[in-house]
Design a protein around this motif. Structure first.
Motif, PDB file in Angstrom:
ATOM      1  N   LYS A  34      48.172  48.752  71.128  1.00 10.74           N
ATOM      2  CA  LYS A  34      49.332  47.937  71.280  1.00 10.74           C
ATOM      3  C   LYS A  34      50.148  48.159  72.306  1.00 10.74           C
ATOM      4  O   LYS A  34      50.279  49.441  72.790  1.00 10.74           O
ATOM      5  N   PRO A  35      50.627  47.520  73.282  1.00 11.35           N
ATOM      6  CA  PRO A  35      51.643  47.661  74.425  1.00 11.35           C
ATOM      7  C   PRO A  35      52.779  48.635  73.934  1.00 11.35           C
ATOM      8  O   PRO A  35      53.633  48.401  72.865  1.00 11.35           O
ATOM      9  N   LEU A  36      53.140  49.721  74.710  1.00 11.77           N
ATOM     10  CA  LEU A  36      54.303  50.573  74.559  1.00 11.77           C
ATOM     11  C   LEU A  36      55.431  49.749  74.575  1.00 11.77           C
ATOM     12  O   LEU A  36      55.491  48.631  75.628  1.00 11.77           O
ATOM     13  N   ALA A  37      56.586  50.088  74.021  1.00 10.65           N
ATOM     14  CA  ALA A  37      57.902  49.561  74.050  1.00 10.65           C
ATOM     15  C   ALA A  37      58.255  49.792  75.497  1.00 10.65           C
ATOM     16  O   ALA A  37      58.217  50.792  75.996  1.00 10.65           O
ATOM     17  N   ALA A  38      59.120  48.754  75.987  1.00 14.83           N
ATOM     18  CA  ALA A  38      59.504  48.874  77.355  1.00 14.83           C
ATOM     19  C   ALA A  38      60.561  50.076  77.408  1.00 14.83           C
ATOM     20  O   ALA A  38      61.212  50.438  76.452  1.00 14.83           O
ATOM     21  N   THR A  39      60.741  50.591  78.504  1.00 13.48           N
ATOM     22  CA  THR A  39      61.352  51.633  79.045  1.00 13.48           C
ATOM     23  C   THR A  39      62.764  51.151  79.705  1.00 13.48           C
ATOM     24  O   THR A  39      62.643  50.539  80.580  1.00 13.48           O
ATOM     25  N   TYR A  40      63.859  51.420  79.182  1.00 10.08           N
ATOM     26  CA  TYR A  40      64.973  51.044  79.559  1.00 10.08           C
ATOM     27  C   TYR A  40      65.938  52.325  80.315  1.00 10.08           C
ATOM     28  O   TYR A  40      65.897  53.337  79.673  1.00 10.08           O
ATOM     29  N   THR A  41      66.312  52.290  81.645  1.00  8.42           N
ATOM     30  CA  THR A  41      67.116  53.403  82.218  1.00  8.42           C
ATOM     31  C   THR A  41      68.132  52.642  82.693  1.00  8.42           C
ATOM     32  O   THR A  41      68.523  51.379  83.230  1.00  8.42           O
ATOM     33  N   ILE A  42      69.292  53.539  83.018  1.00  8.81           N
ATOM     34  CA  ILE A  42      70.518  53.245  83.602  1.00  8.81           C
ATOM     35  C   ILE A  42      71.098  54.266  84.506  1.00  8.81           C
ATOM     36  O   ILE A  42      70.958  55.500  84.100  1.00  8.81           O
ATOM     37  N   ASP A  43      70.936  54.149  85.819  1.00  6.51           N
ATOM     38  CA  ASP A  43      71.375  55.239  86.803  1.00  6.51           C
ATOM     39  C   ASP A  43      70.418  56.495  86.779  1.00  6.51           C
ATOM     40  O   ASP A  43      71.065  57.629  86.495  1.00  6.51           O
ATOM     41  N   GLN A  44      69.171  56.196  86.354  1.00 10.68           N
ATOM     42  CA  GLN A  44      68.308  57.382  86.188  1.00 10.68           C
ATOM     43  C   GLN A  44      68.170  57.967  84.610  1.00 10.68           C
ATOM     44  O   GLN A  44      67.407  58.889  84.458  1.00 10.68           O
ATOM     45  N   THR A  45      68.984  57.466  83.940  1.00  8.50           N
ATOM     46  CA  THR A  45      69.216  58.049  82.631  1.00  8.50           C
ATOM     47  C   THR A  45      68.326  57.068  81.745  1.00  8.50           C
ATOM     48  O   THR A  45      68.470  55.854  81.586  1.00  8.50           O
ATOM     49  N   THR A  46      67.585  57.843  80.670  1.00 12.11           N
ATOM     50  CA  THR A  46      66.509  56.875  79.967  1.00 12.11           C
ATOM     51  C   THR A  46      67.457  56.605  78.712  1.00 12.11           C
ATOM     52  O   THR A  46      67.989  57.198  77.924  1.00 12.11           O
ATOM     53  N   LEU A  47      67.295  55.119  78.353  1.00 16.66           N
ATOM     54  CA  LEU A  47      68.062  54.842  77.192  1.00 16.66           C
ATOM     55  C   LEU A  47      67.115  54.449  75.890  1.00 16.66           C
ATOM     56  O   LEU A  47      65.749  54.371  75.964  1.00 16.66           O
ATOM     57  N   ASP A  48      67.851  54.663  74.675  1.00 12.02           N
ATOM     58  CA  ASP A  48      66.798  54.056  73.506  1.00 12.02           C
ATOM     59  C   ASP A  48      66.373  52.589  73.393  1.00 12.02           C
ATOM     60  O   ASP A  48      65.513  52.309  72.838  1.00 12.02           O
ATOM     61  N   GLY A  49      67.483  51.874  73.936  1.00 10.29           N
ATOM     62  CA  GLY A  49      67.258  50.385  74.064  1.00 10.29           C
ATOM     63  C   GLY A  49      67.721  49.724  75.144  1.00 10.29           C
ATOM     64  O   GLY A  49      68.210  50.211  76.003  1.00 10.29           O
ATOM     65  N   PRO A  50      67.784  48.555  75.092  1.00  8.36           N
ATOM     66  CA  PRO A  50      68.599  47.477  76.001  1.00  8.36           C
ATOM     67  C   PRO A  50      70.040  48.038  76.202  1.00  8.36           C
ATOM     68  O   PRO A  50      70.716  48.408  75.236  1.00  8.36           O
ATOM     69  N   LEU A  51      70.720  47.694  77.414  1.00  4.04           N
ATOM     70  CA  LEU A  51      72.127  47.897  77.612  1.00  4.04           C
ATOM     71  C   LEU A  51      72.707  46.696  77.103  1.00  4.04           C
ATOM     72  O   LEU A  51      72.212  45.525  77.377  1.00  4.04           O
ATOM     73  N   VAL A  52      73.844  46.883  76.401  1.00  2.00           N
ATOM     74  CA  VAL A  52      74.532  45.667  75.584  1.00  2.00           C
ATOM     75  C   VAL A  52      75.860  45.619  76.232  1.00  2.00           C
ATOM     76  O   VAL A  52      76.568  46.503  76.081  1.00  2.00           O
ATOM     77  N   PRO A  53      76.244  44.574  76.829  1.00  2.21           N
ATOM     78  CA  PRO A  53      77.568  44.555  77.209  1.00  2.21           C
ATOM     79  C   PRO A  53      78.445  44.189  76.023  1.00  2.21           C
ATOM     80  O   PRO A  53      78.086  43.718  75.103  1.00  2.21           O
ATOM     81  N   LEU A  54      79.536  44.528  76.213  1.00  3.03           N
ATOM     82  CA  LEU A  54      80.681  44.339  75.250  1.00  3.03           C
ATOM     83  C   LEU A  54      81.939  43.594  75.642  1.00  3.03           C
ATOM     84  O   LEU A  54      81.916  43.037  76.833  1.00  3.03           O
ATOM     85  N   SER A  55      82.860  43.134  74.710  1.00  3.35           N
ATOM     86  CA  SER A  55      83.652  41.977  74.978  1.00  3.35           C
ATOM     87  C   SER A  55      83.373  40.999  75.849  1.00  3.35           C
ATOM     88  O   SER A  55      82.216  40.232  75.571  1.00  3.35           O
ATOM     89  N   ASN A  56      84.217  40.762  76.900  1.00  5.70           N
ATOM     90  CA  ASN A  56      83.713  39.401  77.502  1.00  5.70           C
ATOM     91  C   ASN A  56      82.963  39.889  78.990  1.00  5.70           C
ATOM     92  O   ASN A  56      83.156  39.089  79.980  1.00  5.70           O
TER      93      ASN A  56
END
Length: 248
Positions: A34-56
């Motif tokens: 099975k394909p591996l889960a997508a890798t999410y990064t922000i400014d070269q930092t690896t995240l556990d999941g996608p970036l989630v915007p808050l508020s508005n």
């Protein structure tokens, strides 16, 4: 050929079932590819999941840098526009007095236009993105085109998109006369309007102009936009001071 015994026939019939439970069988190997889960990064930092915007806030993937779009869109003479596609949308801002969550006016996949210096820039998954408040979005449009047209461009909430008809000191003939009063109202025709600014309860307040109306407006806190070579301006509804219908 030698005859096949009844026992051998039973064994052959049961073989697929036996293989399904055999460690290392084809079923197991297929499951392990099975394909591996997508890798999410922000400014070269690896995240556990996608970036989630808050508020508005909304997360926008920025289009490739262009001095001008193919439609010649700029936000003013001094400031080029940024455009991009919405990747994720926050839940909406909570009003501090009523506790009501004000709904977001945009959705994932829409195209938006905003000022180059608005928002917070981040590198998300190796590509330039911007985190932007919904009220900093100048224009929004649907479809596959990276550029809006006068027909597809929409403004949000209490804003109105006007086709500029006459500037201060400009006569109906097109001649310009000298004037020292920079506070003279401008004239425009309504091309699009938002659903209305929201009350603290999240109810939109109707805008008192209709598409096609001619208006005079104050040139305060406006955003100049050029679309397909034509001059437009985005203005808040409170700065529109009168309206009329053009004679046929």
């Amino acid at each position: 050929p030698p005859p096949t015994s009844p026992g051998m026939l039973l064994l052959l019939a049961a073989l697929p079932t036996l293989l399904a439970f055999e460690p290392g069988c084809r079923t197991s190997r297929r499951q392990s590819t099975k394909p591996l889960a997508a890798t999410y990064t922000i400014d070269q930092t690896t995240l556990d999941g996608p970036l989630v915007p808050l508020s508005n806030y909304v997360l926008i993937e920025v289009d490739d840098s262009r001095d001008t779009t193919s439609g010649g869109i700029v936000l003013s003479v001094k400031e080029k526009a940024q455009s991009g596609t919405i990747v994720a949308v926050g839940p909406g801002k909570d009003d501090k007095e009523t506790g009501v969550t004000l709904p977001m006016p945009v959705t994932q996949g829409q195209h938006v236009l905003w000022g180059r210096y608005d928002g917070a820039e981040v590198t998300y998954c190796g590509k330039p993105h911007t985190l932007l408040r919904d009220n900093d979005i100048a224009l929004v449009w649907d479809g596959d085109s990276r550029d809006p047209t006068a027909d597809t461009a929409r403004v949000l909430r209490g804003n109105v998109l006007l086709k500029v008809l006459r500037k201060p000191g400009e006569l109906a003939s097109g001649l310009v006369v000298a004037t020292s009063d920079d506070d003279l109202p401008l004239e425009g025709r309504v091309v699009a309007k938002g659903e209305g600014a929201l009350t603290r309860e999240g109810v939109p307040v109707p805008i008192e102009v209709d598409i096609g109306d001619c208006v005079k407006f104050r040139d305060f806190s406006t955003t100049e936009v050029t679309i397909e070579g034509e001059d437009y301006v985005i203005v808040g509804a409170p700065y529109i001071i009168c309206k009329w219908q053009q004679a046929a």
